[in-house]
Design an enzyme around this catalytic site. Structure first.
Site, short mmCIF file in Angstrom:
data_model
loop_
_atom_site.label_atom_id
_atom_site.label_comp_id
_atom_site.label_asym_id
_atom_site.label_seq_id
_atom_site.Cartn_x
_atom_site.Cartn_y
_atom_site.Cartn_z
N ASP A 1 44.40 5.88 77.95
CA ASP A 1 43.67 6.71 76.98
C ASP A 1 42.54 5.91 76.32
OD1 ASP A 1 43.21 9.06 75.54
OD2 ASP A 1 45.35 9.38 75.16
N ASP B 1 41.16 17.54 75.61
CA ASP B 1 42.51 18.06 75.88
C ASP B 1 42.56 19.58 76.09
OD1 ASP B 1 43.11 15.46 75.39
OD2 ASP B 1 44.68 15.88 73.91
C1 GAL Z 1 44.93 12.31 74.19
C2 GAL Z 1 45.06 12.63 75.65
C3 GAL Z 1 46.29 13.52 75.83
C4 GAL Z 1 47.51 12.78 75.34
C5 GAL Z 1 47.31 12.34 73.89
C6 GAL Z 1 48.43 11.45 73.40
O1 GAL Z 1 43.84 11.50 73.97
O2 GAL Z 1 43.91 13.26 76.11
O3 GAL Z 1 46.42 13.89 77.18
O4 GAL Z 1 47.74 11.68 76.16
O5 GAL Z 1 46.10 11.63 73.73
O6 GAL Z 1 48.25 11.03 72.09
#
Ligand code: GAL
Length: 420
Positions: free
Chosen positions: A183, A238
């Site tokens: 991430d 997301d």
């Molecule tokens: C976001 C990511 C998600 C999930 C989330 C967890 O940045 O795009 O898919 O992993 O963080 O905190």
């Protein structure tokens, strides 16, 4: 490649987009203004680099499996992960290819140990990740884990790997990890094109082949530089469990269609099928677009408790076969007229996958023209309906028309049999 290479990439995007509907010009302007293009030579965009791949031999077809985030968020523990592995096997999903069991954010303690190692959270993963990996492997599945190219992950409940890349990659390899989602939160402000390759090199040195999933949300157009760095790259922020969120991610991802290939895939985020926010038809559209777009098929529901409808959708072997087809070419939206869309892409064996999507509020008829799909106009074509599981009695010349419900789709494999 030098700066000329960067220009080639721009020209290619231009060439693709001029064929598309007007709205895309906004995208084009954003791209042309992007630092990625201005400094393309610095981050290695060009014909030479576009064709090269992360040499770990993985992802010849898009990855399939499950990830904890969409359904469970931070509320995960080793029991859920083990039961999910069990369910993937008992439901027959693993036999269909769903083999990655991926733990997302929130699996570690906030502090590293005194040697700087990541520590699995004692209250939720008391047996540790190695023992979980052994369990998952004993079922014939693979274990994925999650970290971040920053100081903390997005939940801020655990550390990221920035500055600890080699150490963490070694830890993951020693645990038997098969997949790393990486991430982009809480970083030091340097570009992803700097931070992500450090983990790439660390993984390559770790002694284990680990699928590397870049979760950079599409910010710096990772489709343009991701193939050397990872096996897939998020092209969007997301997804959430609504029709609007789903189709908008499908569109953003489609923009990069030319840049997906075996070994490196565009990733419009994980599946929401089975989480309850869309109708059955909408979930069928979701699954069909992801499949034809060669997106990772990572389930995001609770596979321990699925409805018959959910199982029916995610076990459609014919649609999965489109996703996993060896040619590895991502379909494009070859025509859209108002709310009616035609997505199409080639498959092995001189076949074509075609998806008719009705995004409007009323039932409508949609026509796919051979010309838009790349089939010679006079070809006689056999059509297989992938959701009805029927080969149509009629053979088609020039085009195929179907009536499609609101927020629904029809999906076909077309096979030219001869020319008239
Ligand atoms: C976001 C990511 C998600 C999930 C989330 C967890 O940045 O795009 O898919 O992993 O963080 O905190």
């Amino acid at each position: 490649m030098g700066s000329g290479g960067g220009r080639v990439a721009v020209e290619e995007v231009v060439r693709v987009r001029v064929r598309m509907v007007g709205g895309w010009y906004c995208w084009l302007l954003v791209l042309l203004a992007s630092p990625t293009f201005t400094f393309g030579n610095r981050i290695g965009i060009g014909i030479g680099s576009r064709r090269s791949l992360l040499p770990n031999g993985l992802a010849l077809t898009p990855p399939m499996g499950w990830n904890s985030w969409n359904h469970f968020n931070c509320k995960i523990d080793e029991k859920i992960i083990k039961e999910t592995a069990d369910a993937l096997v008992s439901t027959g999903l693993s036999k269909l290819g769903y083999t990655y069991v991926n733990i997302d954010d929130c699996w570690a303690e906030i502090a590293r140990d005194d040697k700087g190692n990541l520590v699995p959270k004692k209250t939720t993963f008391p047996s540790g990740i190695k023992s979980l990996a052994d369990y998952v492997h004993s079922k014939g599945l693979k274990l994925g884990i999650y970290s971040d190219a920053g100081y903390f992950t997005c939940s801020k409940t655990m550390p990221g790997s920035l500055g600890h890349e080699e150490q963490d990659a070694k830890t993951f390899a020693s645990w038997g990890i098969d997949y790393l989602k990486y991430d982009n939160c809480n970083n030091d402000g340097t570009k992803p094109t700097v931070r992500y390759p450090i983990m790439t090199r660390a993984l390559m040195k770790s002694g284990r082949d680990i699928f590397f999933s870049l979760c950079e949300w599409g910010d710096m157009h990772p489709a343009l530089w991701g193939a050397k760095v990872g096996n897939s790259w998020r092209t969007t922020n997301d997804i959430s469990d609504t029709w609007e969120s789903m189709v908008s991610r499908a569109d953003m991802n489609e923009f990069y269609a030319d840049l997906a290939r075996p070994g490196g895939w565009n990733d419009p985020d994980m599946l929401e099928v089975g989480n309850g926010g869309m109708t059955k038809d909408e979930y069928i559209v979701h699954f069909s677009i992801w499949a034809i777009s060669k997106a990772p098929l990572l389930l995001g529901c609770d596979v321990r408790n699925m409805t018959k409808e959910t199982v029916e959708i995610i076990t459609n072997k014919e649609v999965i076969a489109v996703n996993q087809d060896g040619l590895g070419v991502q379909a494009k939206k070859v025509r859209s007229e108002g709310d009616q869309e035609i997505w199409a892409g080639p498959l092995t064996g001189y076949r074509f996958a075609v998806l008719l999507v009705n995004r409007g509020p009323l039932r409508n008829s949609i026509t796919a023209e051979w010309d838009d799909i790349g089939i010679p106009p006079k070809s006689i074509v056999k059509a297989r309906d992938l959701w009805e599981h029927k080969t149509l009695n009629t053979q088609f010349v020039g085009n195929l028309t179907a009536s499609v419900d609101s927020h629904a789709c029809k999906m076909y494999i077309l096979k030219p049999v001869s020319s008239s």
